[in-house]
Scaffold this active site. Structure first.
Site, PDB file in Angstrom:
ATOM      1  N   HIS A   1     -18.506 -86.851 -37.188  1.00 41.27           N
ATOM      2  CA  HIS A   1     -17.913 -86.773 -38.652  1.00 41.27           C
ATOM      3  C   HIS A   1     -19.155 -85.838 -39.589  1.00 41.27           C
ATOM      4  CE1 HIS A   1     -17.208 -87.975 -42.997  1.00 41.27           C
ATOM      5  NE2 HIS A   1     -18.456 -87.764 -43.294  1.00 41.27           N
ATOM      6  N   GLU A   2     -20.491 -85.912 -39.124  1.00 43.25           N
ATOM      7  CA  GLU A   2     -21.541 -85.008 -39.805  1.00 43.25           C
ATOM      8  C   GLU A   2     -21.652 -83.741 -39.296  1.00 43.25           C
ATOM      9  OE1 GLU A   2     -22.832 -85.920 -42.514  1.00 43.25           O
ATOM     10  OE2 GLU A   2     -22.223 -88.058 -42.454  1.00 43.25           O
TER      11      GLU A   2
ATOM     12  N   GLU B   1     -14.733 -85.101 -47.210  1.00 38.18           N
ATOM     13  CA  GLU B   1     -15.055 -86.220 -46.438  1.00 38.18           C
ATOM     14  C   GLU B   1     -13.755 -86.691 -45.309  1.00 38.18           C
ATOM     15  OE1 GLU B   1     -17.683 -88.068 -46.179  1.00 38.18           O
ATOM     16  OE2 GLU B   1     -18.731 -86.634 -47.449  1.00 38.18           O
TER      17      GLU B   1
ATOM     18  N   HIS C   1     -18.712 -81.757 -40.772  1.00 44.56           N
ATOM     19  CA  HIS C   1     -19.031 -80.972 -41.976  1.00 44.56           C
ATOM     20  C   HIS C   1     -19.394 -79.771 -41.745  1.00 44.56           C
ATOM     21  CE1 HIS C   1     -18.441 -84.279 -45.300  1.00 44.56           C
ATOM     22  NE2 HIS C   1     -18.974 -85.023 -44.521  1.00 44.56           N
TER      23      HIS C   1
END
Length: 258
Positions: free
Chosen positions: A120-121, A182, A124
């Site tokens: 997920h990070e 997100e 980004h």
């Protein structure tokens, strides 16, 4: 003149995210990388770094598997585990930096769950969300300045109106953009972890763990993050695609135990 500059900046900064979403990125990658590296160095000076060899090897292994799958060179990335037992978080920054807090490892109990967070990070960074966030904030502030100048010329300005407009911009523009980031990073991370050979179903378990650990949060419309329930629904909507990628994965990482 400010309005002309605002429109010009908006038109010149339009781009498309990895999921096909239109986005605004006004800053160069070099600028974002420099800011990310500077922030990371400051964090390393302010926070204790874990010296636990097992934890560091485990986190390094999971992160490197994801970076390789994203066609990023792990050797160029700095991965640091911060010794913060009370902080359940991780992050990735432009400039090829990844940070994981030890508190996260109590919630992300398996390598697959940790891969969901780190993926997920990385999502980004792949989607240039940091660039888009500061660009959106800059455009919003400039737009508010134009509006308030116009109201002053019409003798309509007041502290109450200024506060209402500023709060409306925060809730109506900046926070929804952050929630979109997100949700998009969730999708990118889910598909990335699946291609890397981590079980994507673990992402749902992770957010169930997060929900138990985090308790009640603010209303979703006042939060920069979607609710845990919304995140789980979003992940499940892409689960069939993720499971197909997982089954096709050539390798399933076997990382050393923590």
């Amino acid at each position: 003149m400010l309005a002309i500059l605002l429109v010009s900046a908006f038109l010149s900064g339009c781009s498309v995210s990895p999921t096909g979403r239109n986005q605004l990125t006004l800053y160069s990658e070099d600028t974002m990388a420099q800011q990310g590296s500077q922030s990371f160095e400051e964090m390393k000076q302010q926070l204790p770094i874990s010296q636990d060899t097992k934890i560091n090897r485990n986190v390094q292994c999971v992160a490197e598997a994801l970076l390789k799958t994203a066609e990023l060179k792990p050797v160029e990335w700095e991965i640091v585990v911060f010794d913060q037992p009370d902080t359940v978080n991780a992050f990735a920054l432009p400039g090829r930096k990844i940070g994981v807090y030890t508190g996260l490892l109590d919630v992300a109990k398996t390598d697959d769950q940790l891969a969901a967070v780190v993926g997920h990070e990385i999502g980004h960074v792949l989607a240039h969300h940091g660039n888009e966030r500061v660009s959106t904030t800059m455009i919003t502030q400039a737009g508010l300045a134009i509006l308030l100048i116009g109201l002053q010329t019409q003798d309509m300005n007041s502290p109450e109106l200024t506060a209402a407009l500023t709060g409306g911009a925060q809730i109506g523009i900046i926070l929804p953009f952050s929630r979109a980031h997100e949700s998009e990073a969730d999708t990118i991370g889910l598909l990335l972890m699946a291609r890397a050979g981590f079980d994507p179903k673990a992402s749902v378990v992770l957010w169930q763990n997060m929900s138990q650990a985090g308790g009640d949060g603010p209303p979703q419309f006042l939060s920069t993050h979607p609710s845990n329930e919304s995140r789980i629904e979003g992940l499940e909507s892409h689960m069939d695609e993720a499971m197909a990628l997982y089954r096709e994965a050539a390798h399933h990482p076997q990382c050393p135990a923590r």
